[in-house]
Design an enzyme around this catalytic site. Structure first.
Site, PDB file in Angstrom:
ATOM      1  N   GLY A  82       1.338  -1.067  -0.480  1.00  0.00           N
ATOM      2  CA  GLY A  82      -0.304  -0.016   0.032  1.00  0.00           C
ATOM      3  C   GLY A  82       0.865   1.666   0.201  1.00  0.00           C
ATOM      4  CE  LYS A  97       1.199 -18.399  -1.057  1.00  0.00           C
ATOM      5  NZ  LYS A  97      -0.203 -16.804  -0.244  1.00  0.00           N
ATOM      6  CD  GLU A 114      10.190  -1.135   5.455  1.00  0.00           C
ATOM      7  OE1 GLU A 114       8.237  -1.229   5.239  1.00  0.00           O
ATOM      8  OE2 GLU A 114      10.124  -1.959   6.390  1.00  0.00           O
ATOM      9  CB  CYS A 164       1.488 -12.746  -1.581  1.00  0.00           C
ATOM     10  SG  CYS A 164       0.949 -11.976  -0.608  1.00  0.00           S
ATOM     11  CG  HIS A 177     -14.585 -30.416 -24.235  1.00  0.00           C
ATOM     12  ND1 HIS A 177     -14.888 -30.756 -23.449  1.00  0.00           N
ATOM     13  CD2 HIS A 177     -14.204 -31.479 -25.346  1.00  0.00           C
ATOM     14  CE1 HIS A 177     -14.794 -32.434 -22.302  1.00  0.00           C
ATOM     15  NE2 HIS A 177     -14.387 -31.963 -24.113  1.00  0.00           N
ATOM     16  CD  GLU A 184      -1.776 -20.017   1.352  1.00  0.00           C
ATOM     17  OE1 GLU A 184      -1.487 -18.822   2.040  1.00  0.00           O
ATOM     18  OE2 GLU A 184      -2.562 -19.189   1.097  1.00  0.00           O
ATOM     19  CE1 TYR A 229      -6.763 -16.155   2.134  1.00  0.00           C
ATOM     20  CE2 TYR A 229      -8.164 -15.525   4.720  1.00  0.00           C
ATOM     21  CZ  TYR A 229      -7.472 -15.840   3.171  1.00  0.00           C
ATOM     22  OH  TYR A 229      -9.577 -14.827   2.556  1.00  0.00           O
ATOM     23  CB  CYS A 283       2.698  -8.550  -0.528  1.00  0.00           C
ATOM     24  SG  CYS A 283       2.308  -9.579  -1.585  1.00  0.00           S
ATOM     25  CD  GLU A 300     -15.592 -28.400 -20.577  1.00  0.00           C
ATOM     26  OE1 GLU A 300     -16.149 -28.654 -21.585  1.00  0.00           O
ATOM     27  OE2 GLU A 300     -14.729 -28.865 -20.250  1.00  0.00           O
TER      28      GLU A 300
HETATM   29  P1  NDP Z   1      -6.586 -16.249   9.262  1.00  0.00           P
HETATM   30  O1  NDP Z   1      -6.832 -15.237  10.361  1.00  0.00           O
HETATM   31  O2  NDP Z   1      -6.813 -16.516   8.217  1.00  0.00           O
HETATM   32  O3  NDP Z   1      -6.743 -17.089  10.619  1.00  0.00           O
HETATM   33  C1  NDP Z   1      -6.965 -17.306  11.592  1.00  0.00           C
HETATM   34  C2  NDP Z   1      -6.637 -18.898  12.290  1.00  0.00           C
HETATM   35  O4  NDP Z   1      -6.067 -19.128  13.403  1.00  0.00           O
HETATM   36  C3  NDP Z   1      -8.146 -19.577  12.057  1.00  0.00           C
HETATM   37  O5  NDP Z   1      -8.355 -20.661  12.086  1.00  0.00           O
HETATM   38  C4  NDP Z   1      -8.605 -19.076  14.011  1.00  0.00           C
HETATM   39  O6  NDP Z   1      -9.787 -19.779  14.637  1.00  0.00           O
HETATM   40  C5  NDP Z   1      -7.548 -19.241  14.582  1.00  0.00           C
HETATM   41  N1  NDP Z   1      -7.065 -17.760  15.429  1.00  0.00           N
HETATM   42  C6  NDP Z   1      -7.714 -16.868  16.034  1.00  0.00           C
HETATM   43  N2  NDP Z   1      -7.232 -15.955  16.909  1.00  0.00           N
HETATM   44  C7  NDP Z   1      -6.555 -17.875  17.616  1.00  0.00           C
HETATM   45  C8  NDP Z   1      -6.257 -17.367  19.323  1.00  0.00           C
HETATM   46  N3  NDP Z   1      -6.204 -15.894  19.401  1.00  0.00           N
HETATM   47  N4  NDP Z   1      -6.104 -19.205  19.621  1.00  0.00           N
HETATM   48  C9  NDP Z   1      -5.562 -19.633  19.331  1.00  0.00           C
HETATM   49  N5  NDP Z   1      -6.248 -20.128  17.405  1.00  0.00           N
HETATM   50  C10 NDP Z   1      -7.460 -18.523  16.994  1.00  0.00           C
HETATM   51  O7  NDP Z   1      -5.065 -15.895   9.776  1.00  0.00           O
HETATM   52  P2  NDP Z   1      -3.526 -16.038   9.086  1.00  0.00           P
HETATM   53  O8  NDP Z   1      -2.724 -15.660  10.412  1.00  0.00           O
HETATM   54  O9  NDP Z   1      -3.218 -17.268   8.521  1.00  0.00           O
HETATM   55  O10 NDP Z   1      -3.228 -15.237   8.221  1.00  0.00           O
HETATM   56  C11 NDP Z   1      -3.597 -14.030   8.954  1.00  0.00           C
HETATM   57  C12 NDP Z   1      -4.265 -13.428   7.130  1.00  0.00           C
HETATM   58  O11 NDP Z   1      -3.385 -12.658   6.765  1.00  0.00           O
HETATM   59  C13 NDP Z   1      -5.069 -13.484   6.578  1.00  0.00           C
HETATM   60  O12 NDP Z   1      -6.485 -13.019   7.377  1.00  0.00           O
HETATM   61  C14 NDP Z   1      -4.847 -13.223   5.413  1.00  0.00           C
HETATM   62  O13 NDP Z   1      -6.071 -11.871   5.327  1.00  0.00           O
HETATM   63  C15 NDP Z   1      -3.876 -12.939   4.999  1.00  0.00           C
HETATM   64  N6  NDP Z   1      -3.440 -13.732   4.168  1.00  0.00           N
HETATM   65  C16 NDP Z   1      -3.219 -13.950   2.854  1.00  0.00           C
HETATM   66  C17 NDP Z   1      -3.125 -15.019   1.990  1.00  0.00           C
HETATM   67  C18 NDP Z   1      -3.608 -15.629   0.704  1.00  0.00           C
HETATM   68  O14 NDP Z   1      -4.679 -14.630   0.462  1.00  0.00           O
HETATM   69  N7  NDP Z   1      -3.499 -16.026  -0.007  1.00  0.00           N
HETATM   70  C19 NDP Z   1      -2.478 -15.687   2.467  1.00  0.00           C
HETATM   71  C20 NDP Z   1      -1.992 -15.834   3.850  1.00  0.00           C
HETATM   72  C21 NDP Z   1      -2.265 -14.066   4.755  1.00  0.00           C
HETATM   73  P3  NDP Z   1     -11.232 -20.068  13.887  1.00  0.00           P
HETATM   74  O15 NDP Z   1     -12.149 -19.149  12.593  1.00  0.00           O
HETATM   75  O16 NDP Z   1     -11.784 -20.975  14.961  1.00  0.00           O
HETATM   76  O17 NDP Z   1     -11.679 -18.264  15.130  1.00  0.00           O
END
Ligand code: NDP
Length: 449
Positions: free
Chosen positions: A17, A52, A36, A49, A438, A183, A179, A44, A443
């Site tokens: 951003g 990864k 920075e 991203c 196809h 992944e 996420y 990212c 499709e």
């Molecule tokens: P997410 O928000 O995707 O997932 C968090 C996970 O941790 C959920 O399963 C949640 O459980 C659990 N959780 C949340 N808080 C706690 C806690 N206090 N104690 C234990 N478990 C907890 O977070 P990520 O860290 O995977 O990714 C962060 C962000 O980065 C994402 O929200 C996404 O926006 C971005 N990202 C995007 C990607 C992409 O576009 N492909 C790839 C990687 C990251 P529950 O849901 O059961 O409450």
């Protein structure tokens, strides 16, 4: 332009951003500086991203090399060298970092390679001690991995460290089921690690369509990834041989060589000096902003993860662009947050746009759903018993396609194009009018009955 300030714009944070806002504002003629504290490119490019996705590609060869034999290739037993992949990925990251710096330089943006904090409505303090002034300040410092408050948490790592591992661990425990967890579960599994994913609930990828989530869970479990649900960490202990013993509610303790925390990311707002400009943080530590990315201090703005609106790179880029267009390009622009496509680069990947089935039912009552549950042609010949699932959610009265959700090979690539149709509010009948291309997997999108 505010000539009495050192700069027209000072951007704190050179991630997706911040870099977009700085470069475009400068191209409009503003005098811009950016600070920075780590590496230009942000999460990212440096530790998100980009590296990864390269690991996802690297990991997928495990299946491709196996499948190739069914396609007639005599593939000798192959071994995987983590150091080669890791070092190549890190080199690519450094190359991209250089390109980002070059772009900023080409647009005459001055770069400060140091931490900067807010020192007042129009003042920024640099770590070296200097204070500079700016007509506008843009905060784009991103987010930071959350580490749960549990005894022994210091033995775990986050996505910040995972790209630098010395070795691929034999046993990995991943905390979270979002996420990053899904992944990296895929990546480590393909590299041969025994993966255990531990989550506090029994829901993975909470915001995706249930059918698609269930399919990923089923495929991952079949592959041998272990899921432990309703598990809250009790403690993490380092054992004499260096391995970790992880204790949790409702399950036996698990031993691991690496524990990866992936339980969300929180806005990176600690010690940012915001109080000097009277800015109060939201309950989630985010910086509250209005539709023009303006904070409660009229000269200070924020974009990207630090605002905790949508934590996705392309959204941060749009916000940075809208900020620059609005305030330095005389083109008032607001980001449209409706119908944002997203994807999870799991093995196989999944992607979605628009309303999930349950969201659509909540909003519209009854909806029509169309699904295609199929084995990709390539998987059939490879003997890979892994089914794809595509799902269309359609409004009963208007026939508008409200959402598309899919899991299967190349799902994110296909969904990006399909998202245009959902954004354009096309009808199911218009999908039906399109002749199938196809043989493809995509499709299925125009063949669902
Ligand atoms: P997410 O928000 O995707 O997932 C968090 C996970 O941790 C959920 O399963 C949640 O459980 C659990 N959780 C949340 N808080 C706690 C806690 N206090 N104690 C234990 N478990 C907890 O977070 P990520 O860290 O995977 O990714 C962060 C962000 O980065 C994402 O929200 C996404 O926006 C971005 N990202 C995007 C990607 C992409 O576009 N492909 C790839 C990687 C990251 P529950 O849901 O059961 O409450």
């Amino acid at each position: 332009m505010a000539e009495n300030y050192d700069y027209d714009l000072f951007v704190i944070g050179a991630g997706s951003g911040g870099v977009r806002a700085a470069r475009v504002s400068a191209a409009y003629g503003a005098r811009v500086a950016i600070a920075e504290e780590y590496r230009v490119g942000g999460t990212c490019v440096i530790r998100g991203c980009v590296p990864k996705k390269l690991l996802v590609y690297g990991a997928h060869f495990a299946e491709d090399l196996q499948d190739a034999r069914r396609f007639g290739w005599e593939v000798p037993d192959c071994s995987f060298n983590w150091h080669t992949l890791r070092d190549n990925v890190l080199r690519e990251v450094t190359r991209l970092e250089g390109l980002y710096e070059e772009t900023l330089g080409n647009n005459d943006v001055e770069i400060f390679h140091e931490r900067a904090t807010v020192a007042g409505p129009n003042a920024v303090k640099l770590a070296s001690g200097r204070t500079v002034t700016a007509g506008k300040i843009l905060i784009a410092v991103g987010s930071w991995p959350i580490i749960p408050d549990v005894p022994g948490a210091e033995h775990g790592i986050t996505s910040n460290e995972v790209f630098h591992l010395e070795e691929i661990p034999e046993r990995v425990v991943i905390a979270g089921a979002g996420y990053i967890a899904n992944e990296f579960a895929g990546i480590f599994h393909e590299f041969g690690s025994k993966v255990v994913l531990v989550n506090r609930t029994d829901v993975i990828l909470r915001h995706y369509d249930e059918s698609v989530r269930d399919r990923l869970l089923q495929i991952s479990t079949t592959k041998g990834i272990d899921f432990k649900f309703h598990a809250k960490f009790q403690k993490i202990e380092k054992q004499e041989d260096g391995s970790l013993l992880i204790s949790m509610d409702n399950h036996d303790p698990v031993e691991a060589d690496v524990l990866l925390f992936a339980v969300g990311r929180k806005p990176n707002t600690a010690n940012l000096g915001l109080e000097s400009a009277g800015i109060e943080l939201g309950r989630d530590s985010s910086i509250p902003v209005d539709e023009d990315n303006r904070t409660s201090c009229p000269s200070i703005f924020a974009v990207g993860d630090v605002t905790n609106r949508v934590q996705l790179t392309p959204v941060a880029i749009r916000e940075g662009q809208a900020f620059a267009d609005t305030f330095f390009g005389s083109k008032p622009t607001r980001v449209d947050y409706d119908t944002i496509p997203s994807a999870v680069f799991s093995h196989p990947p999944l992607a979605g746009v628009g309303l999930t089935e349950s969201e659509a039912r909540n909003k519209h009552g009854a909806v029509k759903t169309y699904t295609s549950d199929f084995r990709a042609m390539k998987n059939v010949l490879a003997g890979r018993n892994e089914r794809s699932l595509y799902k269309l959610i359609v409004h009963v009265d208007t026939d508008e396609v409200l959402g598309i959700h899919m899991i299967g090979p190349d799902a994110p690539e296909i969904l990006q194009a399909a998202a245009i149709a959902v954004k354009a509010k096309l009808k199911k009948s218009q999908f039906d009018e399109v002749i199938a291309l196809h043989p493809t997997m995509a499709e299925e999108l125009v063949l669902m009955k």
